[in-house]
Design a protein around this motif. Structure first.
Motif, PDB file in Angstrom:
ATOM      1  N   THR A   1       0.862  -1.190   0.000  1.00  0.00           N
ATOM      2  CA  THR A   1       0.000   0.000   0.000  1.00  0.00           C
ATOM      3  C   THR A   1       0.888   1.226   0.000  1.00  0.00           C
ATOM      4  O   THR A   1       1.868   1.284   0.750  1.00  0.00           O
ATOM      5  N   ILE A   2       0.566   2.196  -0.858  1.00  0.00           N
ATOM      6  CA  ILE A   2       1.322   3.448  -0.884  1.00  0.00           C
ATOM      7  C   ILE A   2       0.433   4.539  -0.328  1.00  0.00           C
ATOM      8  O   ILE A   2      -0.680   4.764  -0.823  1.00  0.00           O
TER       9      ILE A   2
ATOM     10  N   VAL B   1       2.943  -0.889   4.352  1.00  0.00           N
ATOM     11  CA  VAL B   1       2.480   0.443   3.944  1.00  0.00           C
ATOM     12  C   VAL B   1       3.715   1.319   3.782  1.00  0.00           C
ATOM     13  O   VAL B   1       4.522   1.417   4.704  1.00  0.00           O
ATOM     14  N   MET B   2       3.872   1.911   2.597  1.00  0.00           N
ATOM     15  CA  MET B   2       5.061   2.728   2.343  1.00  0.00           C
ATOM     16  C   MET B   2       4.690   4.109   1.846  1.00  0.00           C
ATOM     17  O   MET B   2       3.581   4.326   1.337  1.00  0.00           O
ATOM     18  N   ALA B   3       5.612   5.068   2.019  1.00  0.00           N
ATOM     19  CA  ALA B   3       5.404   6.428   1.519  1.00  0.00           C
ATOM     20  C   ALA B   3       5.723   6.472   0.023  1.00  0.00           C
ATOM     21  O   ALA B   3       6.530   5.676  -0.452  1.00  0.00           O
ATOM     22  N   PRO B   4       5.094   7.371  -0.722  1.00  0.00           N
ATOM     23  CA  PRO B   4       5.379   7.462  -2.159  1.00  0.00           C
ATOM     24  C   PRO B   4       6.735   8.093  -2.438  1.00  0.00           C
ATOM     25  O   PRO B   4       7.265   8.839  -1.619  1.00  0.00           O
TER      26      PRO B   4
ATOM     27  N   PRO C   1       2.940  -7.897  -8.758  1.00  0.00           N
ATOM     28  CA  PRO C   1       1.736  -8.195  -9.542  1.00  0.00           C
ATOM     29  C   PRO C   1       0.617  -7.175  -9.330  1.00  0.00           C
ATOM     30  O   PRO C   1      -0.246  -6.990 -10.194  1.00  0.00           O
ATOM     31  N   ALA C   2       0.622  -6.501  -8.177  1.00  0.00           N
ATOM     32  CA  ALA C   2      -0.438  -5.534  -7.872  1.00  0.00           C
ATOM     33  C   ALA C   2       0.055  -4.576  -6.805  1.00  0.00           C
ATOM     34  O   ALA C   2       1.027  -4.860  -6.093  1.00  0.00           O
ATOM     35  N   ALA C   3      -0.604  -3.420  -6.710  1.00  0.00           N
ATOM     36  CA  ALA C   3      -0.297  -2.448  -5.666  1.00  0.00           C
ATOM     37  C   ALA C   3      -1.547  -1.638  -5.365  1.00  0.00           C
ATOM     38  O   ALA C   3      -2.426  -1.502  -6.220  1.00  0.00           O
ATOM     39  N   PHE C   4      -1.592  -1.110  -4.148  1.00  0.00           N
ATOM     40  CA  PHE C   4      -2.735  -0.303  -3.720  1.00  0.00           C
ATOM     41  C   PHE C   4      -2.274   1.119  -3.415  1.00  0.00           C
ATOM     42  O   PHE C   4      -1.574   1.345  -2.428  1.00  0.00           O
ATOM     43  N   ALA C   5      -2.640   2.058  -4.279  1.00  0.00           N
ATOM     44  CA  ALA C   5      -2.352   3.474  -4.042  1.00  0.00           C
ATOM     45  C   ALA C   5      -3.506   4.059  -3.227  1.00  0.00           C
ATOM     46  O   ALA C   5      -4.604   4.230  -3.750  1.00  0.00           O
ATOM     47  N   LEU C   6      -3.218   4.340  -1.963  1.00  0.00           N
ATOM     48  CA  LEU C   6      -4.274   4.855  -1.072  1.00  0.00           C
ATOM     49  C   LEU C   6      -4.378   6.374  -1.290  1.00  0.00           C
ATOM     50  O   LEU C   6      -4.018   7.166  -0.411  1.00  0.00           O
TER      51      LEU C   6
END
Ligand code: OKP
Ligand code: ZN
Length: 343
Positions: A3-4, A48-51, A147-152
Motif C-alpha cells: 500500500t502506498i 504500507v510505504m510512503a510514495p 503483480p499488484a499495488a494499492f495506491a491509497l
C-alpha cells in the motif's frame, strides 16, 4: 500487496461542505484515509510505504498546462486578494464566452471548477501532488515486478478532467497512472472504475484514444452526480470509438445487478487484452453509504476482488470514494483480500 500512502493527504481538510443549500458535515474527510490505512495494517495486507516524489511530467501528460499552473498557484493568488480563507467558486463562465485570461482569482476559479465540492486550501496542491505520487509509485512497483499495488490516494481523482476539477478531485490519479503505464511501454491499458459515481474525468481524458479502455459501473447519471455524463450511449470518439463502456445502474441496485454489470465490464476488458489494469476503487457502492444509493454489503467486496483478479493482469488499485466511515476500511480490505486470494 503493498500500500502506498502519504500523510500529506491530511492537508486537504474541511469540516463542512455545501449540500442542498446549506453547510453540512463534510463527507470527504482525512479520517477516511486514516481508517483505510489502519484496516490495511490490521488485516496484514502487506507493508504500507510512503510514495516517491515525481516531477510534473506525468501530470502534464494528462492535464492541461494552464490548468496545472492555475492549481499550483491558486491558493497564493486567491489569498493575495481575499486573505487566508478557503477558495470556493461562486460563478461559472456562461456558454459561448471566450477563454480569455482573467485576472481576478474568483473568475479564474470559476473557469476551472465544475462544482463547489472541492475548495482550494493552503495545502491542496501538496495533497493532490502526493496522491498522484502514490499512484505513480504503485506503477513503478508494478513495473519492477509486483503483480499488484494499492495506491491509497486522497484526495480522490476520477472527476478531474484535462482542464477542470470538482467532485472532491483535483488531479486524476488513476488517469495519470494509466498514462504512466503507457509511457513506460504498455501498449494498451484498461481503467476499470468501480466507484459509485461515474468516472467522468477519466472517461473524458481518454475519450478519443484507442490505446486506453475506460469502463465504469456507476449510479445512473439520470439520478446521480455527475448528471451530465456517464450514459450508456457514450462509447468513445475518433480513434477511441468503442473504447469507452458505461454501465449505469439505478438507485437501489443490489449485488446481483451489480455483478451482472461488472461481468459485462470485465468481459470487455478481457476482449481488449490490455497489458495493465488500473482500478478506480471506490466503496461508496456500500448500502450504508451516506451519499449513495446502491445496496452492496461488506461480504460482497471479496467477490468483486476475485472477479477482477480473474483477469490475470498486473493491477494498480487507486482509492477514490467511500463515505461510510464505520465500514470504509473493512470494505476496501475485503476487496483487496478477495483479489489476493483469487490471484
Ligand atoms: C466523489 B467520488 C453529496 C453530493 C455529491 C459530489 C460527489 C462527489 C463524489 N454531497 N457531491 O466519486 O466518490
Ligand atoms: Zn464516488
Amino acid at each position: 500487496m503493498k500500500t502506498i500512502f502519504s500523510e500529506k493527504h491530511a492537508l486537504q481538510s474541511v469540516e463542512r461542505e455545501f449540500y442542498r443549500g446549506g453547510w453540512v458535515e463534510a463527507f470527504e474527510i482525512p479520517r477516511r484515509a486514516e481508517l483505510v490505512r489502519a484496516a490495511v495494517t490490521r488485516a496484514g495486507l502487506g507493508p504500507v510505504m510512503a510514495p516517491e516524489p515525481f516531477d510534473l511530467g506525468p501530470v502534464l501528460a494528462v492535464h492541461d498546462a494552464a490548468f496545472v499552473r492555475f492549481l499550483e498557484g491558486a491558493w497564493e493568488s486567491w489569498t493575495a486578494e481575499m486573505g487566508p480563507i478557503p477558495a470556493y467558486p461562486n460563478l461559472w463562465p456562461p456558454r459561448r464566452s471566450r477563454s480569455i485570461p482573467t485576472v481576478r482569482p474568483g473568475a479564474e476559479l470559476g473557469r476551472y471548477a465544475v462544482d463547489m465540492s472541492s475548495p482550494i486550501l493552503a495545502g491542496t496542491w501538496e495533497a493532490a501532488r502526493a496522491a498522484v505520487d502514490c499512484g505513480l509509485t504503485g506503477v513503478a512497483l508494478i513495473e519492477a515486478g509486483e503483480p499488484a499495488a494499492f495506491a491509497l490516494c486522497r484526495p480522490p481523482g476520477h472527476h478531474a478532467g484535462r482542464d477542470y476539477f470538482g467532485g472532491y478531485c483535483f488531479l486524476n490519479n488513476a488517469a495519470i497512472a494509466a498514462q504512466q503505464f503507457r509511457s513506460l511501454g504498455a501498449a494498451r491499458v484498461a481503467v476499470l472504475d468501480i466507484d459509485y459515481h461515474h468516472g467522468n474525468g477519466t472517461q473524458d481524458i481518454f475519450y478519443d484514444r484507442g490505446d486506453v479502455l475506460t469502463v465504469s459501473v456507476h449510479g445512473d447519471p439520470v439520478q446521480e452526480y455527475p448528471y451530465y455524463i456517464g450514459f450508456a450511449d457514450e462509447t468513445g470518439e475518433g480513434d477511441g470509438e468503442g473504447t469507452n463502456l458505461n454501465l449505469p445502474l439505478p438507485w437501489g441496485a443490489d449485488f446481483a445487478a451489480y455483478r451482472r454489470a461488472l461481468t459485462e465490464g470485465l468481459a470487455r476488458i478481457r476482449a481488449f487484452a490490455p497489458d495493465r489494469l488500473v482500478v478506480s476503487l471506490g466503496v461508496d457502492t456500500f448500502a450504508g453509504d451516506p451519499i449513495s444509493h446502491f445496496r452492496l454489503e461488506s461480504g460482497d467486496y471479496p467477490q468483486i476482488g476475485a472477479m477482477i483478479a480473474a483477469l490475470g493482469l498486473p493491477t494498480l488499485f487507486a482509492m477514490e470514494g467511500g463515505y461510510a466511515i464505520e465500514a470504509i476500511g473493512e470494505n476496501v480490505v475485503h476487496l483487496l483480500e478477495g483479489f489476493e486470494a483469487a490471484r
